[in-house]
Design a protein around this motif. Structure first.
Motif, PDB file in Angstrom:
ATOM      1  N   PHE A 138       0.820  -1.216   0.000  1.00  0.00           N
ATOM      2  CA  PHE A 138       0.000   0.000   0.000  1.00  0.00           C
ATOM      3  C   PHE A 138       0.856   1.269   0.000  1.00  0.00           C
ATOM      4  CE2 PHE A 138      -2.907  -3.110   2.059  1.00  0.00           C
ATOM      5  CZ  PHE A 138      -3.947  -3.041   1.142  1.00  0.00           C
ATOM      6  N   ALA A 147       1.856   7.996  12.283  1.00  0.00           N
ATOM      7  CA  ALA A 147       0.741   8.934  12.114  1.00  0.00           C
ATOM      8  C   ALA A 147      -0.591   8.278  12.463  1.00  0.00           C
ATOM      9  CB  ALA A 147       0.715   9.468  10.685  1.00  0.00           C
ATOM     10  N   LEU A 148      -0.695   6.963  12.265  1.00  0.00           N
ATOM     11  CA  LEU A 148      -1.934   6.265  12.645  1.00  0.00           C
ATOM     12  C   LEU A 148      -2.154   6.403  14.150  1.00  0.00           C
ATOM     13  CD1 LEU A 148      -1.559   2.929  10.602  1.00  0.00           C
ATOM     14  CD2 LEU A 148      -3.022   4.888  10.030  1.00  0.00           C
ATOM     15  N   GLN A 151      -3.004  10.165  14.934  1.00  0.00           N
ATOM     16  CA  GLN A 151      -4.397  10.487  14.570  1.00  0.00           C
ATOM     17  C   GLN A 151      -5.374   9.974  15.635  1.00  0.00           C
ATOM     18  OE1 GLN A 151      -6.396  12.556  12.383  1.00  0.00           O
ATOM     19  NE2 GLN A 151      -5.343  11.523  10.709  1.00  0.00           N
ATOM     20  N   ALA A 155      -7.854  12.153  18.036  1.00  0.00           N
ATOM     21  CA  ALA A 155      -9.312  11.959  18.042  1.00  0.00           C
ATOM     22  C   ALA A 155      -9.834  11.555  19.417  1.00  0.00           C
ATOM     23  CB  ALA A 155      -9.696  10.896  17.010  1.00  0.00           C
ATOM     24  N   LYS A 156      -9.050  10.768  20.149  1.00  0.00           N
ATOM     25  CA  LYS A 156      -9.596  10.181  21.381  1.00  0.00           C
ATOM     26  C   LYS A 156      -8.982  10.703  22.673  1.00  0.00           C
ATOM     27  CE  LYS A 156     -10.879   5.887  19.026  1.00  0.00           C
ATOM     28  NZ  LYS A 156     -10.497   4.486  18.797  1.00  0.00           N
ATOM     29  N   ALA A 206       3.224  12.634   6.601  1.00  0.00           N
ATOM     30  CA  ALA A 206       2.109  11.689   6.638  1.00  0.00           C
ATOM     31  C   ALA A 206       1.195  12.257   7.716  1.00  0.00           C
ATOM     32  CB  ALA A 206       2.580  10.287   6.971  1.00  0.00           C
ATOM     33  N   TRP A 207       0.206  12.993   7.294  1.00  0.00           N
ATOM     34  CA  TRP A 207      -0.647  13.736   8.222  1.00  0.00           C
ATOM     35  C   TRP A 207      -1.266  12.811   9.259  1.00  0.00           C
ATOM     36  CZ3 TRP A 207      -0.166  18.662   8.805  1.00  0.00           C
ATOM     37  CH2 TRP A 207      -1.130  19.376   9.539  1.00  0.00           C
ATOM     38  N   ALA A 255      -3.538  -4.381  11.396  1.00  0.00           N
ATOM     39  CA  ALA A 255      -4.847  -5.004  11.572  1.00  0.00           C
ATOM     40  C   ALA A 255      -4.898  -5.865  12.833  1.00  0.00           C
ATOM     41  CB  ALA A 255      -5.193  -5.847  10.350  1.00  0.00           C
TER      42      ALA A 255
ATOM     43  N   GLU B  68     -10.907   3.276  12.411  1.00  0.00           N
ATOM     44  CA  GLU B  68     -10.295   3.479  13.730  1.00  0.00           C
ATOM     45  C   GLU B  68      -9.272   4.610  13.688  1.00  0.00           C
ATOM     46  OE1 GLU B  68      -8.666   0.025  15.678  1.00  0.00           O
ATOM     47  OE2 GLU B  68      -7.736   1.264  17.229  1.00  0.00           O
ATOM     48  N   THR B  69      -8.481   4.636  12.638  1.00  0.00           N
ATOM     49  CA  THR B  69      -7.493   5.702  12.488  1.00  0.00           C
ATOM     50  C   THR B  69      -7.030   5.748  11.039  1.00  0.00           C
ATOM     51  OG1 THR B  69      -5.457   6.674  13.391  1.00  0.00           O
ATOM     52  CG2 THR B  69      -5.474   4.279  13.119  1.00  0.00           C
ATOM     53  N   PHE B  70      -6.334   6.809  10.669  1.00  0.00           N
ATOM     54  CA  PHE B  70      -5.905   6.958   9.277  1.00  0.00           C
ATOM     55  C   PHE B  70      -4.764   7.962   9.187  1.00  0.00           C
ATOM     56  CE2 PHE B  70      -7.502  11.203   8.295  1.00  0.00           C
ATOM     57  CZ  PHE B  70      -8.396  11.407   9.327  1.00  0.00           C
ATOM     58  N   THR B  71      -4.105   7.963   8.047  1.00  0.00           N
ATOM     59  CA  THR B  71      -3.073   8.964   7.769  1.00  0.00           C
ATOM     60  C   THR B  71      -3.042   9.246   6.276  1.00  0.00           C
ATOM     61  OG1 THR B  71      -0.713   9.512   7.868  1.00  0.00           O
ATOM     62  CG2 THR B  71      -1.252   7.211   7.564  1.00  0.00           C
ATOM     63  N   THR B  72      -2.740  10.468   5.920  1.00  0.00           N
ATOM     64  CA  THR B  72      -2.592  10.813   4.509  1.00  0.00           C
ATOM     65  C   THR B  72      -1.120  11.059   4.211  1.00  0.00           C
ATOM     66  OG1 THR B  72      -4.781  11.795   4.499  1.00  0.00           O
ATOM     67  CG2 THR B  72      -3.318  12.378   2.672  1.00  0.00           C
ATOM     68  N   MET B  88      -4.216   6.068   4.084  1.00  0.00           N
ATOM     69  CA  MET B  88      -4.274   4.677   4.536  1.00  0.00           C
ATOM     70  C   MET B  88      -4.923   4.656   5.908  1.00  0.00           C
ATOM     71  SD  MET B  88      -0.393   3.592   3.398  1.00  0.00           S
ATOM     72  CE  MET B  88       0.364   5.064   4.044  1.00  0.00           C
ATOM     73  N   GLY B  89      -5.639   3.586   6.198  1.00  0.00           N
ATOM     74  CA  GLY B  89      -6.301   3.555   7.490  1.00  0.00           C
ATOM     75  C   GLY B  89      -6.575   2.148   7.977  1.00  0.00           C
ATOM     76  N   VAL B  90      -7.094   2.097   9.194  1.00  0.00           N
ATOM     77  CA  VAL B  90      -7.431   0.823   9.821  1.00  0.00           C
ATOM     78  C   VAL B  90      -8.932   0.782  10.061  1.00  0.00           C
ATOM     79  CG1 VAL B  90      -7.134  -0.625  11.875  1.00  0.00           C
ATOM     80  CG2 VAL B  90      -5.181   0.642  10.942  1.00  0.00           C
ATOM     81  N   PHE B 100      -6.208  -3.250   7.335  1.00  0.00           N
ATOM     82  CA  PHE B 100      -5.418  -2.082   6.951  1.00  0.00           C
ATOM     83  C   PHE B 100      -5.425  -1.975   5.435  1.00  0.00           C
ATOM     84  CE2 PHE B 100      -1.441  -0.233   5.431  1.00  0.00           C
ATOM     85  CZ  PHE B 100      -1.359   0.928   6.181  1.00  0.00           C
ATOM     86  N   ALA B 101      -5.685  -0.792   4.907  1.00  0.00           N
ATOM     87  CA  ALA B 101      -5.684  -0.581   3.448  1.00  0.00           C
ATOM     88  C   ALA B 101      -5.650   0.912   3.156  1.00  0.00           C
ATOM     89  CB  ALA B 101      -6.929  -1.198   2.809  1.00  0.00           C
ATOM     90  N   ARG B 102      -5.534   1.231   1.874  1.00  0.00           N
ATOM     91  CA  ARG B 102      -5.729   2.613   1.455  1.00  0.00           C
ATOM     92  C   ARG B 102      -7.215   2.931   1.426  1.00  0.00           C
ATOM     93  NH1 ARG B 102      -1.902   4.271  -3.682  1.00  0.00           N
ATOM     94  NH2 ARG B 102       0.085   3.597  -2.785  1.00  0.00           N
ATOM     95  N   VAL B 114     -11.940   9.898  12.051  1.00  0.00           N
ATOM     96  CA  VAL B 114     -11.939   8.735  12.932  1.00  0.00           C
ATOM     97  C   VAL B 114     -13.375   8.437  13.353  1.00  0.00           C
ATOM     98  CG1 VAL B 114     -11.287   7.964  15.264  1.00  0.00           C
ATOM     99  CG2 VAL B 114      -9.585   9.050  13.783  1.00  0.00           C
TER     100      VAL B 114
END
Lengths: 393, 137
Positions: A138, A147-148, A151, A155-156, A206-207, A255, B68-72, B88-90, B100-102, B114
């Motif tokens: 990906f 960044a995950l 983020q 948010a939390k 990576a925002w 995951a 659940e979460t993501f990043t650009t 990409m995010g979860v 997990f994927a784009r 989120v």
């Protein structure tokens, strides 16, 4: 406190961009300093351990090559790897060898020459330190993974970009006074202001991670010399003892990760094990080095180590409690963010800082009050490997 | 199809889970479940780490989850330079499974949050690569 295995010598090269030499010469820099610090010769060394992340330089099986260059043959030598925590893992193995009575003195040398490849190649290699089968396709990279977490914290847990920036401002404060740091410049809030066209730290990588939230790639080496009690007493004026070692691992794929707003599980796991072995709690730690590959990583480390409650790491930086004068000084050598992150050398460099702090030899970075217990938190990959090492005088 | 067809760019040519790519070609996103102990896995595995069985079956992944979460990514690793920005995010399916994927480029970046309700779908790239992506529910 058990006084079985001590650090009797520490060394570190300057952390730089584009080291003008090969990995052998880079390794020599840290080794020479550590040997001179310990006041020993190669004859005193029983074995050596070399640590780096592969695929930055071209040398396969670097241990033998580097051992020869450092004059450490014919003693046994081998290579240890856990990406960014490689040299902490090396110290754990060296500790175990001494504890087991195999050797009296062990040299652990971490190195990385990152500048032989481009920044985008480096991102690709680091991305492949995660799940190459199911995630790298990906287009993943380290800043995106961290960044995950950032983020989810925003948010939390009420984390803000300002909190993350404040971690970087702290690092830069100390990077300026650390002669070995790759990033010696000061950073101010205006550098993160997206409305300021000259803001060099504000650009998105990576925002929500921005340029200024990411550590500085560097070339560098570190060396930690370990000895048993008898040799430590013979050689070292100020031995610093290993009180506790903890480690943990976590699922590689995002995951399979637990709640992202709860941070990296390996931080908690490694800390619990190390505190138990050392017989101390977070409150006993007077100075710490934590794995701040990104600003969010330092905030998560505060929580994993028990310096703050889960989700509340931001409060420590808001109150400036992790500055040198604060309740628990963290990364007062500039951290990975400003001192730099030459992957395989990082853990050993963190340990060097703590050893100098406990010996009251950290110069302009010295934490006041003569700290007696220090901690190193070193993470490999995206919380894939966790390592916590506790030191005492 | 071989596993080298998976994703924007695959780094794995041979795996016992290569059927995943064939299933994607048929429009299915599937994980594996252990026929001995019932442990479910996504991404799929051909061996069960819970009971050490090698007897696994394919099962269809849930389609309704939350982000659940993501990043650009505004910067890409070597080999992905043409792609940024990409997100990409979860996805948490709230039944013990995550993915997990784009995220689909059809979702404006400003709309991504989120906790938003999302689904998943297979995706074919123009160069023949095959993947899956996160879409709005």
């Amino acid at each position: 406190m058990a006084k079985d295995v001590a650090v009797i010598g520490v060394g570190q090269s300057n952390f730089v961009r584009g080291y003008e030499g090969s990995i052998r010469e880079l390794a020599f820099e840290a080794f020479r300093e550590a040997m001179q610090d310990a006041g020993i010769t190669q004859k005193d060394v029983g074995a050596s351990i070399f640590c780096s992340a592969p695929e930055y330089d071209k040398q396969r099986s670097p241990a033998g090559v580097l051992a020869e260059y450092l004059g450490l043959i014919p003693q046994p030598t081998f290579y240890i790897e856990t990406v960014c925590s490689s040299s902490s893992s090396g110290v754990k193995v060296g500790y175990s060898m001494i504890k087991a009575g195999l050797h009296d003195v062990v040299v652990v040398l971490g190195f990385q020459k990152m500048s032989e490849i481009t920044s985008s190649e480096s991102q690709e290699r680091m991305g492949r330190g995660a799940d190459i089968q199911w995630e790298a396709p990906f287009g993943t990279m380290m800043p995106a993974y961290y960044a995950l977490y950032a983020q989810a914290y925003m948010a939390k847990n009420g984390l803000t970009h300002e909190d993350m920036m404040n971690v970087r401002l702290k690092s830069a404060t100390y990077g300026q006074v650390n002669e070995r740091a790759v990033y010696r410049k000061g950073i101010k809030a205006a550098d993160f202001d997206p409305n300021n066209k000259d803001a060099k730290m504000a650009g998105p990588v990576a925002w929500p991670i921005r340029v200024g939230d990411a550590c500085a790639n560097a070339d560098g080496s570190s060396c930690i010399i370990l000895a048993n009690a008898e040799k430590a007493k013979a050689f070292a004026k100020k031995p610093v003892w290993i009180m506790g070692i903890g480690g943990a691992s976590e699922a590689v794929n995002m995951a399979a990760r637990p709640d992202f707003a709860k941070g990296l599980s390996v931080g908690y796991g490694a800390a619990a094990e190390a505190y138990k072995m050392a017989g101390i709690t977070a409150n006993d730690v007077k100075v710490a080095e934590v794995h701040d590959c990104f600003t969010i990583a330092e905030l998560m480390a505060y929580e994993g180590l028990g310096f703050a409650k889960m989700g509340e790491g931001k409060e420590l930086i808001r109150a400036k409690e992790t500055y040198k004068e604060g309740k628990i000084p963290v990364n007062v050598d500039g951290g990975l963010l400003s001192k730099g992150h030459p992957i395989g050398a990082t853990g050993g460099s963190q340990m060097r800082t703590i050893v100098l702090q406990l010996r009251d030899e950290a110069g302009p970075m010295q934490v006041p009050g003569n700290p007696d217990i220090g901690l190193v938190h070193n993470v490999g990959g995206v919380g894939l490997y966790g390592s916590v090492t506790i030191f005492g005088r | 199809m071989g596993f080298d067809k998976f994703g924007r760019k695959s780094f794995t040519a041979i795996t016992k889970t290569a059927k995943f790519v064939d299933l994607l070609g048929e429009g299915k996103i599937e994980g594996t479940v252990c026929t001995k102990c019932g442990a479910k896995y996504f991404p799929p595995r051909s061996d069960c780490s819970a009971c050490l069985s090698k007897e696994m079956e394919w099962f269809a992944m849930p389609t309704k989850g939350t982000l659940e979460t993501f990043t650009t990514a505004y910067y890409a690793p070597f080999g992905f330079e043409a792609d940024p920005p990409y997100t990409m995010g979860v996805v948490d399916f709230n039944d013990g499974l995550k993915l997990f994927a784009r995220l689909s480029k059809a979702i404006p970046i400003a709309d991504i949050a989120v906790g938003m309700n999302v689904s998943i779908q297979p995706l074919k790239y123009d160069d023949g690569q095959i993947s899956f992506e996160i879409i709005k529910a």
